[in-house]
Design a protein around this motif. Structure first.
Motif, PDB file in Angstrom:
ATOM      1  N   HIS A  55       0.846  -1.198   0.000  1.00 20.63           N
ATOM      2  CA  HIS A  55       0.000   0.000   0.000  1.00 20.63           C
ATOM      3  C   HIS A  55       0.870   1.233   0.000  1.00 20.63           C
ATOM      4  CE1 HIS A  55      -3.010  -2.959   1.327  1.00 20.63           C
ATOM      5  NE2 HIS A  55      -3.821  -2.163   0.658  1.00 20.63           N
ATOM      6  N   ASP A  56       0.535   2.187  -0.850  1.00 17.77           N
ATOM      7  CA  ASP A  56       1.270   3.453  -0.858  1.00 17.77           C
ATOM      8  C   ASP A  56       0.359   4.564  -1.378  1.00 17.77           C
ATOM      9  OD1 ASP A  56       1.195   3.275  -3.662  1.00 17.77           O
ATOM     10  OD2 ASP A  56       3.023   2.070  -3.662  1.00 17.77           O
ATOM     11  N   LEU A  57       0.931   5.724  -1.454  1.00 17.48           N
ATOM     12  CA  LEU A  57       0.139   6.887  -1.862  1.00 17.48           C
ATOM     13  C   LEU A  57       0.261   7.182  -3.357  1.00 17.48           C
ATOM     14  CD1 LEU A  57       0.754   9.323   1.120  1.00 17.48           C
ATOM     15  CD2 LEU A  57      -1.457   8.470   0.350  1.00 17.48           C
ATOM     16  N   SER A  58       0.839   6.220  -4.113  1.00 14.35           N
ATOM     17  CA  SER A  58       1.185   6.558  -5.495  1.00 14.35           C
ATOM     18  C   SER A  58      -0.034   6.946  -6.332  1.00 14.35           C
ATOM     19  CB  SER A  58       1.929   5.386  -6.138  1.00 14.35           C
ATOM     20  OG  SER A  58       1.100   4.256  -6.126  1.00 14.35           O
ATOM     21  N   THR A  59      -1.183   6.239  -6.140  1.00 14.88           N
ATOM     22  CA  THR A  59      -2.367   6.588  -6.924  1.00 14.88           C
ATOM     23  C   THR A  59      -2.788   8.031  -6.669  1.00 14.88           C
ATOM     24  OG1 THR A  59      -3.093   4.308  -6.700  1.00 14.88           O
ATOM     25  CG2 THR A  59      -4.709   5.878  -7.521  1.00 14.88           C
ATOM     26  N   TRP A  60      -2.774   8.400  -5.404  1.00 16.18           N
ATOM     27  CA  TRP A  60      -3.169   9.768  -5.048  1.00 16.18           C
ATOM     28  C   TRP A  60      -2.177  10.784  -5.597  1.00 16.18           C
ATOM     29  CZ3 TRP A  60      -7.729  11.350  -3.079  1.00 16.18           C
ATOM     30  CH2 TRP A  60      -8.558  10.354  -2.548  1.00 16.18           C
ATOM     31  N   GLU A  61      -0.864  10.425  -5.502  1.00 17.62           N
ATOM     32  CA  GLU A  61       0.146  11.362  -6.006  1.00 17.62           C
ATOM     33  C   GLU A  61       0.016  11.557  -7.508  1.00 17.62           C
ATOM     34  OE1 GLU A  61       3.627   9.463  -4.575  1.00 17.62           O
ATOM     35  OE2 GLU A  61       3.416  10.311  -2.565  1.00 17.62           O
ATOM     36  N   ASN A  62      -0.330  10.476  -8.213  1.00 13.76           N
ATOM     37  CA  ASN A  62      -0.432  10.564  -9.670  1.00 13.76           C
ATOM     38  C   ASN A  62      -1.755  11.114 -10.155  1.00 13.76           C
ATOM     39  OD1 ASN A  62       2.087   9.457  -9.824  1.00 13.76           O
ATOM     40  ND2 ASN A  62       1.311   7.348  -9.977  1.00 13.76           N
ATOM     41  N   LEU A  63      -2.727  11.214  -9.228  1.00 13.66           N
ATOM     42  CA  LEU A  63      -4.078  11.581  -9.628  1.00 13.66           C
ATOM     43  C   LEU A  63      -4.101  12.902 -10.389  1.00 13.66           C
ATOM     44  CD1 LEU A  63      -7.050  10.802  -9.497  1.00 13.66           C
ATOM     45  CD2 LEU A  63      -7.226  11.965  -7.314  1.00 13.66           C
ATOM     46  N   PHE A  64      -3.422  13.903  -9.829  1.00  8.31           N
ATOM     47  CA  PHE A  64      -3.469  15.223 -10.455  1.00  8.31           C
ATOM     48  C   PHE A  64      -2.709  15.263 -11.782  1.00  8.31           C
ATOM     49  CE2 PHE A  64      -5.109  16.128  -6.383  1.00  8.31           C
ATOM     50  CZ  PHE A  64      -5.873  17.268  -6.504  1.00  8.31           C
ATOM     51  N   GLY A  65      -1.859  14.271 -12.001  1.00  8.22           N
ATOM     52  CA  GLY A  65      -1.134  14.217 -13.254  1.00  8.22           C
ATOM     53  C   GLY A  65      -1.874  13.460 -14.349  1.00  8.22           C
ATOM     54  N   GLN A  66      -2.988  12.825 -13.981  1.00  5.87           N
ATOM     55  CA  GLN A  66      -3.746  12.063 -14.977  1.00  5.87           C
ATOM     56  C   GLN A  66      -4.279  13.001 -16.057  1.00  5.87           C
ATOM     57  OE1 GLN A  66      -4.268   8.726 -15.063  1.00  5.87           O
ATOM     58  NE2 GLN A  66      -3.114   8.360 -13.183  1.00  5.87           N
ATOM     59  N   PRO A  67      -4.183  12.587 -17.317  1.00  8.00           N
ATOM     60  CA  PRO A  67      -4.666  13.469 -18.389  1.00  8.00           C
ATOM     61  C   PRO A  67      -6.149  13.794 -18.208  1.00  8.00           C
ATOM     62  CG  PRO A  67      -4.120  11.266 -19.225  1.00  8.00           C
ATOM     63  CD  PRO A  67      -3.613  11.342 -17.833  1.00  8.00           C
ATOM     64  N   GLY A  68      -6.459  15.078 -18.222  1.00  6.27           N
ATOM     65  CA  GLY A  68      -7.850  15.508 -18.140  1.00  6.27           C
ATOM     66  C   GLY A  68      -8.355  15.745 -16.734  1.00  6.27           C
TER      67      GLY A  68
END
Lengths: 275, 284
Positions: A55-68
């Motif tokens: 478990h890590d925070l990577s999804t949350w960290e990448n969320l704002f970088g997701q296209p759109g």
């Protein structure tokens, strides 16, 4: 049926504290709490999943970088702001006017304001598509139409909130005092009515903003891109990203509504009313 | 007299912006749906759309929607009533009431898309609960969230809180004095509920059932996000028609389906309003 009858035993008061009813009541509440909390807990866990059972925070960290993502987030926030502004400009003067001059029409206006409940959002979206088919592009080709329709969707909530607020202040006296002192209608509205209604206005704003931030049906069917629409589309490729985005919607909405209930309690305490 | 009349007319003018707004953004779309339901593609009058909407596969969608709405209304109403009873036993103004009423308001109205993902995260094939139960030797991967039972389970997430919100005031309105009076007259607890409490609670309960039914019938977002539109519910069929997945010459079919929805939801809500009025006679 007997389970329900048993529960009522507990209403008898303290002398039945450890009775059968009390136990059944707690059992109902615990099972309900599990049913309502587990999906939320599971969402949090799901959005924190990393590779290979970590478990890590990577999804949350990448969320704002997701296209759109950011674009749609901004659209949704703008929609919320636009809906709130139109709602207030339209409904504060209208409800105040009805209370002041047309009290006999209160039931009628209330009936009109709950009408959107009878028209399911899907049907409303279909109607908008049919009715405004040849409309100008700034209206139907942009999220402007969404904000205009969200005002309608939120009417049952916003009217009730403003109506309750107006019922709890001596509106006629306040307005007459203002008018007798030579203030114009606009001045009375902005400097007498609005300040006295601030809790209701805040609540109506929060309710409509919360509704807009989560609205999916009309936005999706009118082919507009908003945060909920983006979230569902993202879910077809990446469940974790979509779950994180939907948690974000949930957190923001719930934080707004919690804020409202805090303000509501403060207001009730100040004016010495309960509820 | 004449002056008063003029003033009254001027007063009504104050409603103009509001009435015009509602007429344009609610009235016109609704009328378009209703009128469109009776028109063919060329604009001539026809009953063909109604006929198509009342035949397969759309009739099936009305049946499935009705079944899911009725089932979640009944379960939601019974469970919601049990929760409301359990909460009403707690002291007034206590933390439990505060939590349940706030949570009910939030959950009843603001579930939508996140709800679908929450349940996928819990009991989807990769879900937390699925994994737990799997490691405990219980395999629930055969349970599909995307079918009838799955939708029912998910819809209850907003139906139960709505029931709590609606029925709690009625439950609170039952005055303890009535129970005391009954028991002073020698009534047993069962007799009190059969002859006093039950009959008083019946109208708000039936009203709430209809409200829950309408609520589930109109819901779209959760089902669409959850099933990607594979479950045949009426709102999903309307969405499919709108996005052009329909035979030529049936462009107005969506309007006919919409008219059907308005009638069913409207009827249920009218029943709710009627029961509400009956309840308001003794409530407060």
């Amino acid at each position: 049926m007997t389970a329900v009858a048993d529960l009522t035993v507990a209403t008898q008061g303290p002398r039945r504290k450890l009775g059968k009813g009390r136990v059944a009541a707690w059992l109902v509440l615990i099972v309900a709490a599990l049913y309502f909390l587990i999906p939320i807990a599971a969402s949090v866990e799901f959005s924190l999943r990393g590779v290979h059972d970590t478990h890590d925070l990577s999804t949350w960290e990448n969320l704002f970088g997701q296209p759109g993502f950011v674009d749609n987030l901004i659209t949704s926030l703008e929609l919320a702001a636009g809906t709130v502004v139109i709602t207030l400009v339209l409904m504060v003067p209208t409800t105040a006017w009805v209370h002041l001059r047309l009290p006999k029409l209160r039931r009628l206006i209330e009936a009109i304001c709950v009408l959107p409940l009878v028209i399911p959002a899907v049907v409303l979206a279909n109607g908008v598509l049919v009715a405004f088919r040849g409309g100008p592009n700034w209206l139907t080709g942009t999220p402007v139409i969404l904000a205009l329709e969200y005002v309608v969707l939120a009417l049952p909530f916003t009217y009730r909130t403003l109506d309750a607020g107006l019922s709890s202040i001596p509106l006629t006296t306040l307005v007459e005092a203002g008018r007798n002192l030579g203030a114009s209608w606009l001045t009375v509205l902005l400097r007498v009515v609005v300040p006295n209604l601030r809790t209701s206005i805040l609540n109506a704003s929060i309710l409509s903003a919360a509704m807009v931030l989560g609205e999916f049906t009309i936005a999706n069917l009118l082919l507009m891109n908003t945060l909920p629409v983006w979230t569902v589309q993202a879910g077809q490729q990446d469940g974790e990203v979509a779950t994180a985005a939907s948690m974000l919607i949930l957190i923001v909405t719930w934080a707004l509504l919690l804020l409202m209930s805090v303000f509501g309690q403060r207001g009730a305490r100040r004016t010495g009313r309960s509820g | 007299m004449a002056e008063q009349k003029v003033r009254r007319r001027l007063d009504l003018l104050g409603l103009l912006p509001f009435l015009a707004y509602v007429a344009v953004f609610l009235g016109v779309p609704t009328i378009s749906v209703v009128v469109g339901a009776f028109q063919d593609d060329a604009g001539g009058w026809t009953l063909g759309n109604i006929g198509a909407a009342a035949g397969d596969p759309y009739l099936h969608a009305f049946v499935v929607s009705t079944e899911i709405s009725a089932l979640t209304a009944v379960i939601g109403a019974v469970v919601g009533l049990a929760i409301a009873f359990a909460v009403s036993a707690s002291p007034p103004g206590g933390a439990l009431r505060q939590v349940v009423s706030t949570a009910s308001g939030v959950l009843a109205y603001f579930a939508g898309v996140p709800l679908a993902f929450a349940f996928i995260a819990a009991i989807g094939s990769q879900g937390l609960v699925t994994k737990w139960l799997g490691s405990a030797g219980l395999d629930i991967s055969g349970f599909s969230l995307f079918g009838f039972a799955g939708i029912t389970l998910v819809y209850l997430y907003f139906q139960i809180p709505l029931m709590v919100l609606v029925i709690f005031p009625a439950l609170e309105g039952l005055r303890p004095q009535w129970q005391e009076a009954a028991s002073n007259l020698g009534a047993s607890r069962w007799q009190y509920w059969r002859l006093v409490g039950g009959p008083l609670l019946l109208p708000p309960f039936l009203g709430a059932l209809m409200l829950l039914f309408a609520n589930a019938f109109a819901a779209y977002a959760t089902a669409a996000a959850l099933t990607n539109g594979i479950i045949p519910l009426v709102p999903i069929q309307i969405a499919a028609v709108m996005s052009g997945n329909v035979a030529v010459g049936q462009e107005n079919l969506g309007n006919a389906l919409g008219l059907g929805m308005i009638l069913i939801v409207g009827l249920a809500l009218a029943g709710y309003a009627w029961m509400q009025r009956r309840t308001s006679r003794w409530l407060r």
